[in-house]
Scaffold this active site. Structure first.
Site, short mmCIF file in Angstrom:
data_model
loop_
_atom_site.label_atom_id
_atom_site.label_comp_id
_atom_site.label_asym_id
_atom_site.label_seq_id
_atom_site.Cartn_x
_atom_site.Cartn_y
_atom_site.Cartn_z
N ASP A 31 17.08 -36.34 63.21
CA ASP A 31 18.23 -35.85 63.97
C ASP A 31 18.58 -34.44 63.48
O ASP A 31 18.85 -34.26 62.28
CB ASP A 31 19.41 -36.83 63.72
CG ASP A 31 20.66 -36.42 64.47
OD1 ASP A 31 20.70 -35.30 65.02
OD2 ASP A 31 21.61 -37.24 64.49
N GLU A 81 12.23 -16.37 40.24
CA GLU A 81 11.48 -17.55 39.78
C GLU A 81 10.24 -17.75 40.63
O GLU A 81 9.58 -18.78 40.54
CB GLU A 81 12.36 -18.80 39.77
CG GLU A 81 12.92 -19.21 41.11
CD GLU A 81 13.53 -20.59 41.07
OE1 GLU A 81 12.77 -21.55 40.85
OE2 GLU A 81 14.75 -20.70 41.24
N CYS A 113 17.42 -20.34 39.41
CA CYS A 113 18.25 -19.50 40.30
C CYS A 113 19.33 -18.73 39.56
O CYS A 113 20.09 -17.99 40.17
CB CYS A 113 18.93 -20.37 41.36
SG CYS A 113 17.79 -21.29 42.36
N THR A 154 15.19 -26.75 52.93
CA THR A 154 16.04 -25.86 52.11
C THR A 154 15.24 -24.67 51.56
O THR A 154 15.53 -24.16 50.50
CB THR A 154 16.72 -26.64 50.96
OG1 THR A 154 15.72 -27.13 50.06
CG2 THR A 154 17.54 -27.80 51.47
N SER A 203 19.32 -33.34 41.17
CA SER A 203 19.67 -31.90 41.18
C SER A 203 21.07 -31.69 41.75
O SER A 203 21.82 -30.86 41.25
CB SER A 203 18.63 -31.08 41.93
OG SER A 203 18.76 -31.22 43.33
N HIS A 235 26.32 -20.46 44.12
CA HIS A 235 24.87 -20.51 44.38
C HIS A 235 24.67 -21.46 45.55
O HIS A 235 25.26 -22.56 45.57
CB HIS A 235 24.13 -21.01 43.13
CG HIS A 235 22.72 -21.43 43.45
ND1 HIS A 235 21.83 -20.58 44.05
CD2 HIS A 235 22.09 -22.63 43.31
CE1 HIS A 235 20.69 -21.22 44.24
NE2 HIS A 235 20.81 -22.47 43.80
N LYS A 244 30.82 -29.30 48.91
CA LYS A 244 31.08 -30.50 48.10
C LYS A 244 31.58 -30.12 46.70
O LYS A 244 32.51 -30.72 46.17
CB LYS A 244 29.78 -31.29 47.92
CG LYS A 244 29.47 -32.20 49.07
CD LYS A 244 28.35 -33.12 48.63
CE LYS A 244 28.14 -34.18 49.68
NZ LYS A 244 27.01 -35.04 49.38
N ASN A 274 17.86 -20.98 51.23
CA ASN A 274 17.94 -20.75 49.79
C ASN A 274 17.12 -19.51 49.44
O ASN A 274 15.99 -19.35 49.92
CB ASN A 274 17.42 -21.98 49.03
CG ASN A 274 17.79 -21.95 47.55
OD1 ASN A 274 18.34 -20.97 47.05
ND2 ASN A 274 17.49 -23.03 46.84
N SER A 306 18.65 -24.50 38.09
CA SER A 306 18.19 -25.82 37.64
C SER A 306 17.59 -25.74 36.26
O SER A 306 17.10 -24.70 35.83
CB SER A 306 17.16 -26.37 38.62
OG SER A 306 17.79 -26.84 39.78
P1 HMG Z 1 17.50 -35.70 51.77
O1 HMG Z 1 17.52 -36.64 50.63
O2 HMG Z 1 16.40 -35.84 52.75
O3 HMG Z 1 18.84 -35.73 52.59
O4 HMG Z 1 17.50 -34.21 51.26
P2 HMG Z 1 20.01 -36.83 52.58
O5 HMG Z 1 19.48 -38.10 53.12
O6 HMG Z 1 20.73 -36.82 51.25
O7 HMG Z 1 20.92 -36.15 53.69
C1 HMG Z 1 21.54 -34.93 53.43
C2 HMG Z 1 22.97 -35.02 53.99
O8 HMG Z 1 22.87 -35.10 55.42
C3 HMG Z 1 23.72 -36.29 53.56
O9 HMG Z 1 25.08 -35.91 53.41
C4 HMG Z 1 23.58 -37.21 54.75
O10 HMG Z 1 24.63 -38.16 54.86
C5 HMG Z 1 23.64 -36.20 55.88
P3 HMG Z 1 25.88 -36.33 52.07
O11 HMG Z 1 25.84 -37.81 52.01
O12 HMG Z 1 25.10 -35.70 50.90
O13 HMG Z 1 27.22 -35.72 52.25
N1 HMG Z 1 23.01 -36.67 57.13
C6 HMG Z 1 23.52 -36.43 58.34
N2 HMG Z 1 24.64 -35.79 58.73
C7 HMG Z 1 24.90 -35.71 60.09
N3 HMG Z 1 24.06 -36.26 61.02
C8 HMG Z 1 22.94 -36.91 60.67
C9 HMG Z 1 22.64 -37.03 59.27
N4 HMG Z 1 21.62 -37.58 58.58
C10 HMG Z 1 21.86 -37.35 57.26
N5 HMG Z 1 22.16 -37.46 61.59
C11 HMG Z 1 18.10 -32.93 49.29
C12 HMG Z 1 18.59 -33.61 50.55
C13 HMG Z 1 19.19 -32.05 48.69
C14 HMG Z 1 17.69 -34.00 48.28
C15 HMG Z 1 16.87 -32.07 49.64
O14 HMG Z 1 17.19 -31.09 50.60
C16 HMG Z 1 16.23 -31.39 48.43
O15 HMG Z 1 15.54 -32.02 47.63
N6 HMG Z 1 16.43 -30.05 48.28
C17 HMG Z 1 15.92 -29.28 47.17
C18 HMG Z 1 16.76 -29.44 45.92
C19 HMG Z 1 18.11 -28.81 46.07
O16 HMG Z 1 18.34 -27.94 46.90
N7 HMG Z 1 19.06 -29.20 45.20
C20 HMG Z 1 20.39 -28.62 45.19
C21 HMG Z 1 21.01 -28.56 43.81
S1 HMG Z 1 19.88 -27.84 42.62
C22 HMG Z 1 19.98 -26.11 42.89
O17 HMG Z 1 20.86 -25.66 43.56
C23 HMG Z 1 18.94 -25.28 42.26
C24 HMG Z 1 17.84 -24.79 43.18
O18 HMG Z 1 18.33 -23.75 44.01
C25 HMG Z 1 16.63 -24.35 42.37
C26 HMG Z 1 16.80 -23.40 41.19
O19 HMG Z 1 17.79 -23.36 40.46
O20 HMG Z 1 15.81 -22.71 40.92
C27 HMG Z 1 17.34 -25.88 44.10
#
Ligand code: HMG
Length: 386
Positions: A31, A81, A113, A154, A203, A235, A244, A274, A306
Site C-alpha cells: 500500500d 559513510e 550519519c 529509505t 535502530s 537527523h 515520533k 535519507n 547508528s
Molecule cells: P518496515 O518494518 O517494513 O515498516 O520498515 P513497518 O512495518 O514498521 O511500517 C512502517 C510504518 O508504516 C509503521 O508505522 C506502520 O504502522 C506504518 P509505526 O507503527 O512505526 O508508527 N504503515 C502504514 N501506515 C499507513 N498505511 C499503511 C501502512 N502500512 C504500514 N498501509 C524500517 C521500517 C524503519 C524498519 C525500515 O524502513 C528500515 O529498516 N530502514 C532503515 C533503518 C532506518 O532508517 N532506521 C532509522 C533509525 S537509525 C538512523 O536513523 C541511522 C541511519 O540513518 C544510518 C546511519 O546512522 O548511518 C539509518
C-alpha cells in the site's frame, strides 16, 4: 567573550533523478500509504553512475564559495559513510576540483550519519582560534540498502556544503552540546559490503533512546530549556522518525507537540530521502528556506549516527540570514529532476564495480553541468566538470 563561530554559508546538491515511492509500492504490492503516511516519504534521490560522494560534495561546495572564501579556507572536512577509498580522503579530490590552495589540510570523517556534527565542532573550535581562517565542511552521502528489503524505501542521496567562520552570517553554534555514545549493532557496514546490515526495529528504538539521552545531557550541561526553541531539526532517516522522536521528547519535557516547529524542516527530506551525514543539515536548509521569522531565534539540532552517537545542540539564527541562503538553487534542483522508471532505478542501483575491471568509463546520464566521475583507470578515479 568567546568569538561567535558557526555557519556563514550553506547549500545542498542533489542528483537530477528520483524514484517515486509509489513505484516501489506497485512493484511489491505494498500500500503506497505505508510510505506516504507510515514513514512520511514521497520520493528518494537516486545517484547516477557518474556521481559519488566526491562529485556531490564538490557540486554543493561550488554553489557557496567565492575567491575570497577560497583564499581563507585552510581546512576541508568531508563527512561521509559512503566513501570511495579506505585510505585516501574524499576531501582531497574535492580540494583539487575546487582549486583550493595547497597550504590547507583535508580530512574525511566517519561515524555513520553523525560525523558532520563532529566536523562542525572541530571547525568552530578552529575558527575560534584563528578567526581570519575558514573551514569548508561538507556532508555527502549516497544511502543504499539491498533491493526488496525494508530499508529500500529509505534510500536517498545529497551533499550539504557549509562554510564555517567567525562572525557567521547564518547561524552561531551556541553553548555546550549534549552527547550520548553507546555500542549498539543497529546499523553497520563491514568493509567487504557495499550495503549496510541493519536491524530496522532496533535502530528506531535506539535512535529515540539516544536522542532522549543526548537532550537530557544538553539540559544537564546548562543548555536552553527544551521549550525555548523556535524550530527543531532532526537527523532524518525518514520523516516519521523525527515526528515520533519529537513527540516523545515533548512528552518527556512536558510541552505540547507543535507541528509548526518541526514540519518546515521535513519538506526537503520527504522528496530526497535519507542522505546519512547530510540529512540533519538538509533539514536545517529546509527550515531556513521555508521560514522567514527565525532571525535571533534558536534552533535545536539532534544529530544521530547508528552504532551509535547522538549530539543535541543549539544554533542561534542570525538577523538577515535570508540574504545569504541559496533557496532559489535548492528549489530549481528539486523542480528540474526527472522521475525514473523502475527499470532505470534498478539499473542505477547496480553501481559499477571496478574491483574486477581496472578500467571503466562513465557516460553522462544527464546534461546538467556538474562535477562528474569520468573514468576509473587502473583503479584511479578521474573527475571533471561537464
Ligand atoms: P518496515 O518494518 O517494513 O515498516 O520498515 P513497518 O512495518 O514498521 O511500517 C512502517 C510504518 O508504516 C509503521 O508505522 C506502520 O504502522 C506504518 P509505526 O507503527 O512505526 O508508527 N504503515 C502504514 N501506515 C499507513 N498505511 C499503511 C501502512 N502500512 C504500514 N498501509 C524500517 C521500517 C524503519 C524498519 C525500515 O524502513 C528500515 O529498516 N530502514 C532503515 C533503518 C532506518 O532508517 N532506521 C532509522 C533509525 S537509525 C538512523 O536513523 C541511522 C541511519 O540513518 C544510518 C546511519 O546512522 O548511518 C539509518
Amino acid at each position: 567573550m568567546t568569538t561567535p563561530t558557526g555557519i556563514d554559508k550553506i547549500a545542498f546538491h542533489i542528483p537530477a533523478q528520483y524514484l517515486n515511492l509509489a513505484e516501489l509500492a506497485r512493484r511489491d504490492g505494498t500500500d503506497p500509504d505505508k510510505y506516504h503516511t507510515g514513514i512520511g516519504q514521497t520520493r528518494f534521490a537516486v545517484a547516477a553512475h557518474d556521481e559519488d560522494v566526491v562529485t556531490l560534495a564538490a557540486s554543493a561546495a561550488a554553489l557557496i564559495l567565492d575567491d575570497a572564501d577560497k583564499a581563507a579556507i585552510d581546512t576541508v572536512l568531508l563527512a561521509t559513510e559512503s566513501g570511495i577509498d579506505q585510505a585516501k580522503a574524499a576531501a582531497i579530490y574535492v580540494h583539487q576540483l575546487l582549486g583550493l590552495k595547497p597550504n590547507c589540510r583535508a580530512v574525511e570523517l566517519k561515524q555513520a550519519c553523525y560525523s558532520a556534527t563532529a566536523g562542525l565542532q572541530l571547525a568552530c573550535a578552529h575558527v575560534a582560534r584563528y578567526p581570519e581562517k575558514k573551514v569548508l565542511l561538507i556532508a555527502s552521502d549516497i544511502a543504499r540498502y539491498d533491493l526488496q528489503t525494508p530499508g529500500e524505501a529509505t534510500q536517498g542521496a545529497a551533499a550539504v556544503a557549509m562554510l564555517i567562520s567567525a562572525q557567521p552570517r547564518i547561524a552561531v553554534l551556541e553553548g555546550d552540546s549534549g552527547c550520548h555514545t553507546a555500542d549498539v549493532m543497529d546499523f553497520w557496514r563491514p568493509n567487504h559490503r557495499s550495503t549496510p546490515l541493519v536491524d530496522g526495529k532496533l535502530s528506531t528504538r535506539t535512535y529515540i533512546e539516544a536522542a532522549s539521552a543526548a537532550c537530557a545531557d544538553y539540559l544537564a550541561r546548562g543548555g536552553l530549556p527544551f521549550a525555548a526553541f523556535a524550530q527543531y531539526c532532526y537527523h532524518l532517516p525518514f520523516n516519521k522518525m523525527a515526528s515520533k522522536t519529537h513527540q516523545r521528547l515533548c512528552q518527556q519535557h512536558g510541552i505540547a507537540f507543535d507541528p509548526a516547529k518541526l514540519e518546515p524542516g521535513l519538506a526537503y527530506s520527504r522528496d530526497i530521502g535519507n542522505s546519512y551525514t547530510a540529512s540533519l543539515y538538509l533539514s536545517l536548509c529546509s527550515a531556513l528556506d521555508a521560514r522567514d521569522d527565525l532571525g535571533g531565534k534558536a534552533i535545536a539540532m539532534m544529530s544521530y549516527g547508528s552504532g551509535c552517537v547522538a549530539e543535541y545542540f543549539a544554533l542561534r539564527i542570525q538577523p538577515g540570514y535570508r540574504n545569504h541562503l541559496h533557496s532559489a538553487s535548492h528549489r530549481a534542483q528539486l523542480d528540474n529532476r526527472r522521475a525514473l522508471t523502475l527499470a532505470e532505478y534498478q539499473h542505477l542501483w547496480q553501481r559499477p564495480d571496478s574491483s574486477g575491471h581496472p578500467d571503466i568509463t562513465f557516460p553522462a546520464d544527464d546534461n546538467a553541468p556538474r562535477y562528474r566521475l569520468l573514468a576509473i583507470e587502473k583503479h584511479e578515479r578521474r573527475y571533471g566538470y561537464a
